[in-house]
Design a protein around this motif. Structure first.
Motif, PDB file in Angstrom:
ATOM      1  N   ARG A  25       0.825  -1.208   0.000  1.00 44.96           N
ATOM      2  CA  ARG A  25       0.000   0.000   0.000  1.00 44.96           C
ATOM      3  C   ARG A  25       0.855   1.252   0.000  1.00 44.96           C
ATOM      4  N   GLU A  62      -5.369   6.013  -2.130  1.00 44.68           N
ATOM      5  CA  GLU A  62      -4.362   5.040  -1.743  1.00 44.68           C
ATOM      6  C   GLU A  62      -4.205   4.013  -2.866  1.00 44.68           C
ATOM      7  N   VAL A  64      -2.947   0.335  -4.137  1.00 45.71           N
ATOM      8  CA  VAL A  64      -2.646  -1.005  -3.623  1.00 45.71           C
ATOM      9  C   VAL A  64      -2.215  -1.895  -4.779  1.00 45.71           C
TER      10      VAL A  64
END
Lengths: 240, 240, 240
Positions: A25, A62, A64
């Protein structure tokens, strides 16, 4: 972009519990991986702090991605510790790059990777902070006569001890040798094999912060200012 | 009489292509061995320069003796690198000798040894000279994902690259990092195993001089002022 | 109480001839072990001198206890070389202890342990004293071509030599290289395997004192001011 050693320690730390694929992440705090070992005995929450990176352009949301931990670690080892290395995600590939050398590998679909664990919430009254070397020495000593070790606090001192069939070993730490010591009665037995793997992975970091209850999982946070490897390790049941 | 390290590097260099027996020539230029590896993939032309020897009494006519390369190397390792060592041929034996230690072994009949190869004459337009460490690092990086490597020049930069099933690696050298660079289009694939053996053998030397065409054998000369290990390595055919 | 390195060298020295259990004597001169190897080819008389110990409270009568050599050595290795370590016998256990770490193991009944050998009285006319490194180098050189070595003095120089099927090796020592040299004709063949084990065990000590006759057992005393490892090694019979 950060020093190669941080990336190496981070990946080595994840590999220490035999995690082969993980979700990486890119968060506003830095790079993060959370994973459980295949035997469900240990989990890791690993972080490279954003402040350790010279340049860090995380996307708004974010990001990932799925990575092959061992393969990426193998490549990271090709860079010298103090060398600045760029870690780039583009075109479904992750790249490690310095001035001359570029390594790239295909990403793994994050949906194909095991769910990330949550950090368990527990009341662990005892806390010690000490140098990693001191901890490692005590665990290695115990390893000579047993495959499990007892970490214990009697409210005054902190003990790392093991018993074999004919022999016994005990390392004692008091306030003068501990960087921090929150005293409380606690006693838990752990697998030495796991603890030694943690120590090997955290070797280049500075300190270890241990939190302990009685027959509860223990928290073992190896860290310096750039990287944290926080392991949660299940207790072993003592035959009484 | 010369430093033990020169004799060690010389013999190690010949052994690197698995040559077990070789003809050693005492010429007016120094000591020379030419040999082909058992698989006929690589050849070596190794020299200890006469100027590296304090005393060198070659006979009028060139002397040729047969030596057991591995056995003599094993013995040479018994001397410290900087120690002066005498290499003597007498009574059908070859001797390595310093103040205290004398090692002697029977010579092999040169007629029982495979014919020495000639250096092939080829037009190899591209040339780079670089530090052995830089070359070795790039080949080792490639080794992590493949067992063959492509050396390539696009007329501007020099590339060492490899491709695996999901990953790829590339090291780029430009003028600033090369000691010498004669630019010309060239591209050849080689076995990494051989190149790494050359690097290990040439480890204590200074530079490597590479000459390259396209799908031609490559010339890899590892050298310092005393010893030259010149390897000629056959290309590997790329599956396109 | 003495430095950990002395205890380690002492135990390592006994283990070098594969002695697993031994009688440890606390005498007025210091700690002593005498033992024979299982093959009856070598014996050891090992001592930690009383003067090397800061505190030494031997009981009035000589105390004799049975120890598991390998197990105790394994534990001693857990202490750093320069660390002061206490060696304590109490409650049928032997303990190694520093400020933090305590290791304890049950003693073995001394009556269950093989009888201690006496040092044979022999007239060995030749004596050399030299650095352990020089001796080790010469034995290692011989090891490259044979599994036995001849130690020899012609009344003028001291030779360590070996012969293989096609090769031969010889190291020569004269007065200038020997710390002490009592010249006398002597010649004995020994097993290299044993000598190398002695050298490994005595590695951290300073000098070796060798006494030799012709086809008699040899005395090999490795020592510094604190520890002596005196090995007596049976000769090997030369096929003449």
């Amino acid at each position: 972009m950060c020093k190669a050693e941080h990336i190496k320690t981070f990946l080595r730390g994840i590999g220490a519990i035999a995690v082969s694929e993980a979700k990486l992440r890119f968060t506003s705090d830095g790079l993060k991986v959370s994973a459980v070992d295949p035997a469900n005995v240990a989990m890791i929450h690993a972080t490279i702090d954003r402040t350790a990176m010279d340049v860090y352009s995380a996307p708004e949301e974010e990001l990932v991605v799925g990575i092959d931990v061992a393969r990426l670690y193998e490549m990271a080892k090709g860079f010298k510790d103090k060398e600045p290395v760029e870690l780039i995600v583009e075109d479904s590939r992750i790249k490690l790059k310095n001035k001359n050398l570029t390594y790239s590998v295909a990403l793994i679909d994050p949906n194909a990777i095991r769910k990330e664990p949550k950090l368990p919430e527990m009341d662990l009254p005892m806390k010690v902070v000490l140098g990693i070397d001191s901890f490692k020495q005590a665990v290695q000593a115990a390893n000579k006569i047993s495959d499990h070790v007892i970490l214990r606090c009697d409210g005054d001192k902190f003990y790392i001890e093991a018993k074999g069939y004919v022999d016994a070993i005990k390392t004692i730490f008091d306030d003068t040798e501990l960087i921090e010591f929150v005293k409380a009665e606690a006693k838990t037995m752990f697998s030495i094999e796991y603890l030694l793997e943690f120590c090997k992975a955290g070797n280049k970091l500075d300190i270890i912060d241990i939190r302990l209850g009685t027959d509860y999982p223990g928290f073992f946070s190896f860290r310096d200012s750039a990287v944290e490897l926080l392991y949660v390790l299940a207790p072993r049941i003592e035959n009484v």
